[in-house]
Scaffold this motif. Structure first.
Motif, PDB file in Angstrom:
ATOM      1  N   LYS A  87       0.864  -1.186   0.000  1.00 28.36           N
ATOM      2  CA  LYS A  87       0.000   0.000   0.000  1.00 28.36           C
ATOM      3  C   LYS A  87       0.901   1.237   0.000  1.00 28.36           C
ATOM      4  O   LYS A  87       1.703   1.439   0.903  1.00 28.36           O
ATOM      5  N   ILE A  88       0.793   2.077  -1.037  1.00 24.02           N
ATOM      6  CA  ILE A  88       1.672   3.237  -1.200  1.00 24.02           C
ATOM      7  C   ILE A  88       1.181   4.381  -0.308  1.00 24.02           C
ATOM      8  O   ILE A  88       0.000   4.759  -0.342  1.00 24.02           O
ATOM      9  N   THR A  89       2.109   4.928   0.481  1.00 26.63           N
ATOM     10  CA  THR A  89       1.761   6.002   1.423  1.00 26.63           C
ATOM     11  C   THR A  89       2.419   7.334   1.080  1.00 26.63           C
ATOM     12  O   THR A  89       1.955   8.380   1.537  1.00 26.63           O
ATOM     13  N   SER A  90       3.514   7.335   0.292  1.00 25.70           N
ATOM     14  CA  SER A  90       4.172   8.588  -0.100  1.00 25.70           C
ATOM     15  C   SER A  90       4.963   8.361  -1.370  1.00 25.70           C
ATOM     16  O   SER A  90       5.265   7.222  -1.741  1.00 25.70           O
ATOM     17  N   ALA A  91       5.297   9.491  -2.037  1.00 26.08           N
ATOM     18  CA  ALA A  91       6.002   9.385  -3.322  1.00 26.08           C
ATOM     19  C   ALA A  91       6.910  10.580  -3.524  1.00 26.08           C
ATOM     20  O   ALA A  91       6.618  11.692  -3.071  1.00 26.08           O
ATOM     21  N   SER A  92       8.037  10.348  -4.220  1.00 27.73           N
ATOM     22  CA  SER A  92       8.936  11.415  -4.659  1.00 27.73           C
ATOM     23  C   SER A  92       9.151  11.238  -6.156  1.00 27.73           C
ATOM     24  O   SER A  92       8.487  10.413  -6.797  1.00 27.73           O
ATOM     25  N   SER A  93      10.098  11.977  -6.722  1.00 26.61           N
ATOM     26  CA  SER A  93      10.354  11.876  -8.161  1.00 26.61           C
ATOM     27  C   SER A  93      10.975  10.543  -8.557  1.00 26.61           C
ATOM     28  O   SER A  93      10.917  10.147  -9.724  1.00 26.61           O
ATOM     29  N   GLN A  94      11.550   9.825  -7.604  1.00 23.72           N
ATOM     30  CA  GLN A  94      12.251   8.586  -7.940  1.00 23.72           C
ATOM     31  C   GLN A  94      11.814   7.375  -7.124  1.00 23.72           C
ATOM     32  O   GLN A  94      12.144   6.244  -7.498  1.00 23.72           O
TER      33      GLN A  94
END
Length: 603
Positions: free
Chosen positions: A577-584
């Motif tokens: 389950k994805i909780t955060s994201a950046s450019s990479q």
């Protein structure tokens, strides 16, 4: 018939210098078979019929002028295996063996070079060489090199200076250290490497890896040896690459070599030659073996049959989706290549053969638990049948690398890319309509010949319009032999290139962060690769879109074995389950372990 050395002597000095076309062809073939004997560094003598005979003497009674005319007359049928070839007349079978010499291989550049390293090692291993990961215990050091940019070549020149110290300080009690340059830099700078770096013992171009045992045998005698002849048919189809990491979860499978696109900035057609494809049958055999080696590995059990080992294959080539296997005559009909709408080629349209869509279909059927990727494609080679197959097949990753290079139609024309900005953007929309949720990546060049500030701003606007998930951005580096070198001016100042590149990278990261944040809240299937480099309590892997995903190393349910609690291992498929994201990078928490085939049922 006179021995070849007498023929060369009659033509004049064979040292590097101006040559007629005929003498250059002769010299290339001669060097490909070992070069001139050096009287200053004679090989150890041996007895033949009771008479001492050194390397120079044996060479004098070796191949004649007619032998080299035969080798230059055109492509010859490949032997079924490297061992099937007879040794050259001036070398014995024993001299072609590695005598358990230890080889240290160092790889630079693209994924193709990683695969080339595995091919080279497979050939050397069969000849009796041993592999070492310790540079100081090596008897042979081979650098697999890249020429795509000046910086890549400078890295090799710097490395050679370091190796020169190691070679000079080699104890006399040990065999002399031999150093070789393999790959694209050997092909592009052959004369310069041999003349500038006298400590380099051998050169082998990308099509000459089968010749490594002979080249090393020549180097053992104290001579410099080189084979940089490009081939029209070499694909190493019968050479099974040696996977260098037992813990790897993925592998590269080369399906073709060379490139015919002749983009004006690109050195690849000159270092890797014309485009040619492996037979489909040999590719499928390699993929099957990669799949089966997991099931036959020590410790394999039914319990972990779907959750450990090699689980991903990337089909590899310079222009991978223009694949065309013409080895089976019954498929060589008059059907033309089907291009993406609005795209053209710099070469005559190719006829017949088994195409990329067929290969992709067949490869995806080998193992339903093995992910399939491919790189690097050209945008012109994405007909609807390829896009439909990617959308329909559960184990073909919904990720496409679509190199744009520039957002300016004027610059794209100067680059000879075969499309306009408008055609490229239309293809992007068509891909997203055909493959919902597709992940896109691209390549961009900052500061190409004649690029104006307006051209640069058009590239910036393309980055904002498309919002790529991943990107590879570089400042332009002029390469000799390319069309740009002969026809255009590298007129964008270095400082301007750096500033434009910095701006492109900044915009890319900003837009990629926006694109990747769309994943927050979703559950994504991740192939576990191992521990995170930044935390011993976290694991990392890659999702279907090839983005890195970080998550805590905790116990989870195994949905294929109800009631079983497990910790993820390399080669496992887990739902995160994805909780955060950046450019990479994406971050999240693990939900459960599953299989590739069944994962869609639990999303």
């Amino acid at each position: 018939m006179q021995p070849l050395r007498h023929v060369l002597k009659a033509q004049g000095s064979p040292r590097w210098g101006p040559l007629t076309p005929a003498s250059w062809l002769l010299l290339k073939n001669f060097r490909a078979h070992g070069g001139l004997p050096s009287t200053a560094n004679p090989s150890p003598e041996r007895q033949e019929d009771g008479v001492p005979k050194d390397f120079s003497s044996r060479l004098a009674t070796g191949p004649t002028f007619q032998d080299f005319l035969r080798s230059a007359s055109g492509p010859q049928e490949e032997p079924s295996s490297p061992e099937a070839e007879d040794p050259p007349p001036y070398l014995t079978v024993d001299e072609l063996l590695g005598r358990q010499r230890k080889v240290y291989l160092e790889t630079y550049g693209c994924q193709m070079n990683v695969n080339d390293t595995e091919i080279a090692w497979s050939i050397l291993q069969k000849s009796g060489y041993l592999r070492t990961s310790n540079l100081r215990e090596a008897d042979v050091v081979l650098l697999v090199t890249c020429s795509i940019r000046e910086k890549a070549e400078q890295t090799i020149w710097n490395r050679l200076r370091q190796l020169k110290v190691l070679k000079t300080k080699r104890p006399l009690s040990r065999v002399p250290l031999r150093i070789g340059i393999l790959g694209c830099m050997a092909e592009r700078l052959k004369e310069e490497i041999l003349n500038r770096e006298k400590m380099v013992d051998l050169l082998a171009g990308p099509d000459a890896y089968r010749d490594l045992p002979r080249l090393l045998a020549i180097a053992e005698s104290g001579q410099q040896a080189a084979n940089v002849l490009l081939s029209l048919d070499e694909t190493y189809a019968d050479v099974m690459p040696v996977q260098t990491s037992r813990s790897a979860t993925s592998a590269f499978v080369s399906i073709m070599r060379g490139c015919d696109n002749m983009c004006s900035y690109c050195i690849v057609p000159f270092t890797r030659g014309r485009e040619r494809s492996r037979p489909v049958a040999s590719i499928l055999e390699e993929v099957r073996k990669l799949s089966e080696q997991v099931k036959s590995s020590p410790g394999y059990s039914v319990l972990f049959s779907l959750s450990q080992g090699l689980k991903e294959v990337t089909l590899l080539g310079q222009n991978v989706n223009s694949f065309r296997d013409s080895s089976e005559v019954q498929f060589n009909n008059a059907v033309s290549t089907n291009l993406s709408r609005g795209f053209t080629t710099n070469y005559k349209m190719k006829q017949g053969g088994l195409r990329f869509a067929y290969l992709l279909d067949q490869v995806s059927r080998v193992d339903p638990e093995m992910r399939i990727r491919f790189t690097s494609p050209h945008p012109k080679d994405f007909p609807d049948e390829v896009l439909q197959l990617i959308d329909e097949r559960h184990n073909i990753c919904k990720q496409i690398h679509l190199p744009a290079q520039s957002g300016s139609s004027r610059v794209l024309e100067a680059m000879r890319r075969g499309y306009s900005r408008e055609a490229y953007v239309e293809l992007i929309h068509h891909i997203r309509e055909s493959i919902p949720g597709v992940s896109l990546s691209s390549d961009f060049i900052a500061g190409f010949c004649g690029e104006t500030e307006e051209d640069h701003l058009q590239t910036v606007s393309l980055l904002r319009e498309v919002q790529y998930n991943m990107g590879f951005l570089f400042a332009y580096s002029m390469r000799q032999k390319t069309r740009a070198y002969h026809r255009l001016q590298d007129d964008v100042p270095g400082e301007v290139k750096k500033r434009r590149l910095k701006e492109l990278i900044s915009v890319f990261r900003e837009e990629a962060t926006k694109a990747n944040k769309n994943s927050v809240g979703s559950s994504q299937l991740v192939l576990v690769e191992g521990l995170s480099k930044r935390s011993a309590t976290d694991l990392c892997g890659r999702n279907d879109g090839n983005l890195k995903v970080i998550f805590p190393d905790t116990e989870m349910e195994d949905v294929t074995n109800p009631g079983l609690r497990v910790r993820a291992q390399p080669g496992d498929y887990v739902m995160v389950k994805i909780t955060s994201a950046s450019s990479q990078t994406l971050k999240g928490h693990v939900l459960y372990r599953t299989t590739l085939k069944d994962s869609s049922a639990y999303c």
